[in-house]
Design a protein around this motif. Sequence first.
Motif, PDB file in Angstrom:
ATOM      1  N   ASP B 104       0.853  -1.188   0.000  1.00  0.00           N
ATOM      2  CA  ASP B 104       0.000   0.000   0.000  1.00  0.00           C
ATOM      3  C   ASP B 104       0.893   1.244   0.000  1.00  0.00           C
ATOM      4  O   ASP B 104       2.117   1.149   0.084  1.00  0.00           O
ATOM      5  CB  ASP B 104      -0.986  -0.019   1.169  1.00  0.00           C
ATOM      6  N   ALA B 105       0.284   2.397  -0.111  1.00  0.00           N
ATOM      7  CA  ALA B 105       1.048   3.628  -0.341  1.00  0.00           C
ATOM      8  C   ALA B 105       2.094   3.867   0.756  1.00  0.00           C
ATOM      9  O   ALA B 105       3.238   4.248   0.478  1.00  0.00           O
ATOM     10  CB  ALA B 105       0.083   4.805  -0.434  1.00  0.00           C
ATOM     11  N   GLU B 106       1.724   3.593   1.991  1.00  0.00           N
ATOM     12  CA  GLU B 106       2.650   3.838   3.109  1.00  0.00           C
ATOM     13  C   GLU B 106       3.853   2.886   3.062  1.00  0.00           C
ATOM     14  O   GLU B 106       5.002   3.296   3.241  1.00  0.00           O
ATOM     15  CB  GLU B 106       1.895   3.643   4.426  1.00  0.00           C
ATOM     16  N   ASP B 107       3.583   1.622   2.802  1.00  0.00           N
ATOM     17  CA  ASP B 107       4.667   0.640   2.697  1.00  0.00           C
ATOM     18  C   ASP B 107       5.588   0.983   1.532  1.00  0.00           C
ATOM     19  O   ASP B 107       6.804   0.880   1.621  1.00  0.00           O
ATOM     20  CB  ASP B 107       4.097  -0.774   2.476  1.00  0.00           C
ATOM     21  N   GLU B 108       4.964   1.385   0.426  1.00  0.00           N
ATOM     22  CA  GLU B 108       5.737   1.715  -0.777  1.00  0.00           C
ATOM     23  C   GLU B 108       6.666   2.900  -0.496  1.00  0.00           C
ATOM     24  O   GLU B 108       7.823   2.912  -0.893  1.00  0.00           O
ATOM     25  CB  GLU B 108       4.776   2.053  -1.920  1.00  0.00           C
ATOM     26  N   LYS B 109       6.148   3.886   0.244  1.00  0.00           N
ATOM     27  CA  LYS B 109       6.934   5.080   0.564  1.00  0.00           C
ATOM     28  C   LYS B 109       8.140   4.691   1.426  1.00  0.00           C
ATOM     29  O   LYS B 109       9.276   5.106   1.167  1.00  0.00           O
ATOM     30  CB  LYS B 109       6.040   6.071   1.314  1.00  0.00           C
ATOM     31  N   ALA B 110       7.901   3.867   2.440  1.00  0.00           N
ATOM     32  CA  ALA B 110       8.989   3.441   3.326  1.00  0.00           C
ATOM     33  C   ALA B 110      10.039   2.662   2.538  1.00  0.00           C
ATOM     34  O   ALA B 110      11.246   2.832   2.741  1.00  0.00           O
ATOM     35  CB  ALA B 110       8.424   2.589   4.464  1.00  0.00           C
ATOM     36  N   TRP B 111       9.570   1.831   1.611  1.00  0.00           N
ATOM     37  CA  TRP B 111      10.490   1.032   0.804  1.00  0.00           C
ATOM     38  C   TRP B 111      11.342   1.931  -0.091  1.00  0.00           C
ATOM     39  O   TRP B 111      12.557   1.761  -0.212  1.00  0.00           O
ATOM     40  CB  TRP B 111       9.676   0.036  -0.019  1.00  0.00           C
TER      41      TRP B 111
END
Lengths: 163, 127
Positions: B104-111
Amino acid sequence: MSSPVRYIDRIREYYLPLYNNPYKWAHYEDAPFTPLKKPLAESRVVLISTSEITARDTAREEGDDRQSGGGVYTIAADVPADQLYTPTPSFDKHATTMEDVGAFYPTSALHEAVESGRIGSLTKRFHGVYNAYSQRHTRERDLPEVLKRCREDGAEVAVLTPV
Amino acid sequence: MCHQTVSLVARYLEANGIPTVVFGAARDIVEHVGVPRFVHSDFPLGSPCGEPHNAAQQREILEIGFKLLERAFVPRTTVQTPFKWSGGDAWKDLIFTQAQPFLDAEDEKAWLERKEHYRKLKAEGKR
């Protein structure tokens, strides 16, 4: 039965709009092979995982050297499954769940295998390896560290589980 | 990436005298790297050792790995477990597609932040 997903192709297409330079996966023509030195019923087994398995009681963990990418950590082998969880987002959340650690971190089944005599024993510690985008980082720093910890504990067989 | 990391660990331990068995779901990645012994279950990423809350199946899959340790006589030996995912195969068409983003957007950002950090370290010659 339908064919397995071709992840390398699927991931390349998935990230192509973001990156022009597809990831180069590790690839080797050959693979090493070491036969069992003695029966499993007499062998000491270690569990190694990339699941980011975590003990709810963090005192049971040691040596967490997570870096920006990669790193190795260790967790006591006797932490019961109901005291473990994973914070990883890297699984198919639409199809499965990480609620049952036995589906990706078979500590309970391994302990049962010791009790039944199928395997000799388990090492005192199990190990985790964090994923690194850099294969060099994994190869040069994390792999020797995992081997060192396995040898310290007298591991004779390794069970490995990715997520 | 998990399947690649685990495969690299398996190769390294094996080359240093410790027999290994990998339990995995991403068959192509493990076989692309090349490991000594591989138990493949055709299950979604996250469940390489059996379906959640199916301890009997998880035990059976582990036992297949034990037998593979005992019987494999050449490297790159893959065993396909006989189990089918109880929820059907629809997940295969959706994983890593734009219709169903993997993170999801948050996980993608952290990655992406971790990736950017790595690039900077590399540019500075620290990696």
